[in-house]
Design a protein around this motif. Sequence first.
Motif, PDB file in Angstrom:
ATOM      1  N   VAL A   1       0.843  -1.201   0.000  1.00  0.00           N
ATOM      2  CA  VAL A   1       0.000   0.000   0.000  1.00  0.00           C
ATOM      3  C   VAL A   1       0.878   1.251   0.000  1.00  0.00           C
ATOM      4  O   VAL A   1       0.618   2.226  -0.716  1.00  0.00           O
ATOM      5  CB  VAL A   1      -0.946  -0.014   1.223  1.00  0.00           C
ATOM      6  N   GLY A   2       1.955   1.219   0.804  1.00  0.00           N
ATOM      7  CA  GLY A   2       2.890   2.345   0.835  1.00  0.00           C
ATOM      8  C   GLY A   2       3.588   2.550  -0.490  1.00  0.00           C
ATOM      9  O   GLY A   2       3.798   3.682  -0.933  1.00  0.00           O
ATOM     10  N   PHE A   3       3.949   1.442  -1.155  1.00  0.00           N
ATOM     11  CA  PHE A   3       4.585   1.514  -2.472  1.00  0.00           C
ATOM     12  C   PHE A   3       3.663   2.199  -3.466  1.00  0.00           C
ATOM     13  O   PHE A   3       4.085   3.067  -4.238  1.00  0.00           O
ATOM     14  CB  PHE A   3       4.924   0.099  -2.949  1.00  0.00           C
ATOM     15  N   SER A   4       2.396   1.831  -3.440  1.00  0.00           N
ATOM     16  CA  SER A   4       1.424   2.422  -4.364  1.00  0.00           C
ATOM     17  C   SER A   4       1.301   3.923  -4.143  1.00  0.00           C
ATOM     18  O   SER A   4       1.286   4.706  -5.101  1.00  0.00           O
ATOM     19  CB  SER A   4       0.069   1.735  -4.164  1.00  0.00           C
ATOM     20  N   ALA A   5       1.241   4.331  -2.862  1.00  0.00           N
ATOM     21  CA  ALA A   5       1.135   5.760  -2.554  1.00  0.00           C
ATOM     22  C   ALA A   5       2.391   6.505  -2.999  1.00  0.00           C
ATOM     23  O   ALA A   5       2.317   7.635  -3.499  1.00  0.00           O
ATOM     24  CB  ALA A   5       0.911   5.942  -1.052  1.00  0.00           C
ATOM     25  N   HIS A   6       3.542   5.848  -2.866  1.00  0.00           N
ATOM     26  CA  HIS A   6       4.805   6.473  -3.245  1.00  0.00           C
ATOM     27  C   HIS A   6       4.896   6.638  -4.763  1.00  0.00           C
ATOM     28  O   HIS A   6       5.347   7.668  -5.263  1.00  0.00           O
ATOM     29  CB  HIS A   6       5.958   5.602  -2.747  1.00  0.00           C
ATOM     30  N   ILE A   7       4.478   5.616  -5.505  1.00  0.00           N
ATOM     31  CA  ILE A   7       4.472   5.686  -6.971  1.00  0.00           C
ATOM     32  C   ILE A   7       3.578   6.830  -7.429  1.00  0.00           C
ATOM     33  O   ILE A   7       3.937   7.618  -8.323  1.00  0.00           O
ATOM     34  CB  ILE A   7       3.979   4.344  -7.570  1.00  0.00           C
ATOM     35  N   LYS A   8       2.414   6.942  -6.810  1.00  0.00           N
ATOM     36  CA  LYS A   8       1.481   8.015  -7.163  1.00  0.00           C
ATOM     37  C   LYS A   8       2.119   9.376  -6.910  1.00  0.00           C
ATOM     38  O   LYS A   8       2.037  10.287  -7.753  1.00  0.00           O
ATOM     39  CB  LYS A   8       0.198   7.869  -6.352  1.00  0.00           C
ATOM     40  N   HIS A   9       2.794   9.514  -5.774  1.00  0.00           N
ATOM     41  CA  HIS A   9       3.445  10.778  -5.412  1.00  0.00           C
ATOM     42  C   HIS A   9       4.544  11.140  -6.405  1.00  0.00           C
ATOM     43  O   HIS A   9       4.646  12.286  -6.857  1.00  0.00           O
ATOM     44  CB  HIS A   9       4.019  10.661  -4.001  1.00  0.00           C
ATOM     45  N   ILE A  10       5.364  10.145  -6.791  1.00  0.00           N
ATOM     46  CA  ILE A  10       6.481  10.396  -7.703  1.00  0.00           C
ATOM     47  C   ILE A  10       5.980  10.748  -9.102  1.00  0.00           C
ATOM     48  O   ILE A  10       6.448  11.707  -9.729  1.00  0.00           O
ATOM     49  CB  ILE A  10       7.416   9.178  -7.755  1.00  0.00           C
ATOM     50  N   VAL A  11       5.011   9.963  -9.620  1.00  0.00           N
ATOM     51  CA  VAL A  11       4.484  10.205 -10.967  1.00  0.00           C
ATOM     52  C   VAL A  11       3.845  11.595 -11.047  1.00  0.00           C
ATOM     53  O   VAL A  11       4.083  12.355 -11.999  1.00  0.00           O
ATOM     54  CB  VAL A  11       3.465   9.123 -11.360  1.00  0.00           C
ATOM     55  N   GLU A  12       3.057  11.952 -10.046  1.00  0.00           N
ATOM     56  CA  GLU A  12       2.391  13.256 -10.061  1.00  0.00           C
ATOM     57  C   GLU A  12       3.397  14.384  -9.885  1.00  0.00           C
ATOM     58  O   GLU A  12       3.239  15.465 -10.467  1.00  0.00           O
ATOM     59  CB  GLU A  12       1.326  13.301  -8.958  1.00  0.00           C
ATOM     60  N   GLY A  13       4.480  14.133  -9.096  1.00  0.00           N
ATOM     61  CA  GLY A  13       5.484  15.163  -8.877  1.00  0.00           C
ATOM     62  C   GLY A  13       6.345  15.422 -10.098  1.00  0.00           C
ATOM     63  O   GLY A  13       6.754  16.554 -10.360  1.00  0.00           O
ATOM     64  N   ILE A  14       6.631  14.350 -10.869  1.00  0.00           N
ATOM     65  CA  ILE A  14       7.517  14.482 -12.034  1.00  0.00           C
ATOM     66  C   ILE A  14       6.751  14.890 -13.295  1.00  0.00           C
ATOM     67  O   ILE A  14       7.178  15.773 -14.037  1.00  0.00           O
ATOM     68  CB  ILE A  14       8.286  13.162 -12.272  1.00  0.00           C
ATOM     69  N   THR A  15       5.615  14.232 -13.544  1.00  0.00           N
ATOM     70  CA  THR A  15       4.893  14.454 -14.802  1.00  0.00           C
ATOM     71  C   THR A  15       3.719  15.424 -14.674  1.00  0.00           C
ATOM     72  O   THR A  15       3.252  15.973 -15.673  1.00  0.00           O
ATOM     73  CB  THR A  15       4.355  13.120 -15.347  1.00  0.00           C
ATOM     74  N   GLY A  16       3.225  15.591 -13.453  1.00  0.00           N
ATOM     75  CA  GLY A  16       2.043  16.437 -13.265  1.00  0.00           C
ATOM     76  C   GLY A  16       0.743  15.702 -13.511  1.00  0.00           C
ATOM     77  O   GLY A  16      -0.342  16.275 -13.353  1.00  0.00           O
ATOM     78  N   TRP A  17       0.825  14.423 -13.910  1.00  0.00           N
ATOM     79  CA  TRP A  17      -0.388  13.633 -14.136  1.00  0.00           C
ATOM     80  C   TRP A  17      -0.988  13.214 -12.796  1.00  0.00           C
ATOM     81  O   TRP A  17      -0.271  12.823 -11.875  1.00  0.00           O
ATOM     82  CB  TRP A  17      -0.085  12.387 -14.961  1.00  0.00           C
ATOM     83  N   THR A  18      -2.287  13.250 -12.710  1.00  0.00           N
ATOM     84  CA  THR A  18      -2.978  12.801 -11.506  1.00  0.00           C
ATOM     85  C   THR A  18      -3.514  11.393 -11.743  1.00  0.00           C
ATOM     86  O   THR A  18      -4.406  11.203 -12.573  1.00  0.00           O
ATOM     87  CB  THR A  18      -4.141  13.752 -11.142  1.00  0.00           C
TER      88      THR A  18
END
Length: 394
Positions: free
Chosen positions: A156-173
């Motif tokens: 669950v933590g991995f999923s939240a981290h992936i979401k944070h990184i993708v949104e931080g780098i690409t701006g995609w939600t």
Amino acid sequence: MKQLFRTKSIEALVAASLEPGKRLERTLGAWSLMALGIGAVIGSGIFILTGTAAAGEVRTYHSFLHVPLIDLLLRGGDSTFTVGRPGAGPGVSLSFLLTALACGFAALCYAEMACAIPVAGSAYTYTYATLGELTAWMIGWNLILEYAVSNMAVAVGFSAHIKHIVEGITGWTLPRELTEPAIVGGQFSGAWFNLPGFLVIMLLTWMLVYGIKESARANDVMVIIKLLAILIFVFGAASAVKTENWKPFLPNGMTGVLTGAAIVFFTYIGFDSVSTAAEECKNPQRDLPIGIMGTLVVCGALYIAVALVLTGIADWKTLNNAAPVVGALKALNMNTLWKWVDIGALGGMVSSLLVFQYGQARIWFAMSRDGLLPRLFSRLHPVHKTPHVSTWIA
């Protein structure tokens, strides 16, 4: 009753591990074992619990179902109250040291038992040889629950981290329906399915079925990335350390240090997972003690270094949040460093998932070979010689 408490001799345990069709291949050396241990011990907790232990924590209980029994008794049955835990302050480094010393005694016991009984199963197998079948069966299921619950939380933590990184780098939600757990706190969250968590577990499961040697190599790479990220933080942020942040070093005295030790103890859990690989170790009598004790030494040194730098770059009272390391680096405008910390945390999660998934399958394999689970769980892959059924079910 004799049946329930009968023990199994070391000779019988070793003989069972040598039976044709039930024999795991010995491919792991001392470094691979140490990497497994480091992969299990150092996860994202190094970047989170360090701040929690330094700043302390306050918990408010609203239901007697959630209240520790001792607190409930002391409060005369009142189930709505606040419990405060004093922080260790900069002395959290001493908390890590004390915990490492305490774990060291347990690690010596594990190393001794793993050398004497170089068989898969870890504490389950040692219990079978000393305390009997019923106790071993319960210990085996305790280990399975430990590994399962740990992996669920980390995924669950991995999923939240992936979401944070993708949104931080690409701006995609990314859609929360596919990136969050469906149930949180006993309530439906509105999410449908945690896709990133599921996919990473499936990928690691396939890797473990393909071969332990290949899995160990992948774990080595992830551990190296994780160690590099930690070292980059330690040396990169060291220039921003202000010694006045270390004064007073023990703001809450030894009470704070011991409370901090209780909080950070969880971060050391995992060194015992090295012993689950005893049957796949090339030279158990030499490599297992190196792997177990080396894990504790390396992890203890890294924890202490991170604690000293973190409490040196930020006021310890400000560190009680979900991301104390990232928050401290952002406050200093060290944006490149906090991104490395994110990468390190991600690598830590993946390697933890790999090691615990590996350990759980080996516990099932050992219990099945002893007749305490259906034989299906001890079936080996005809080509890769791994317990593929146990691994996929896990």
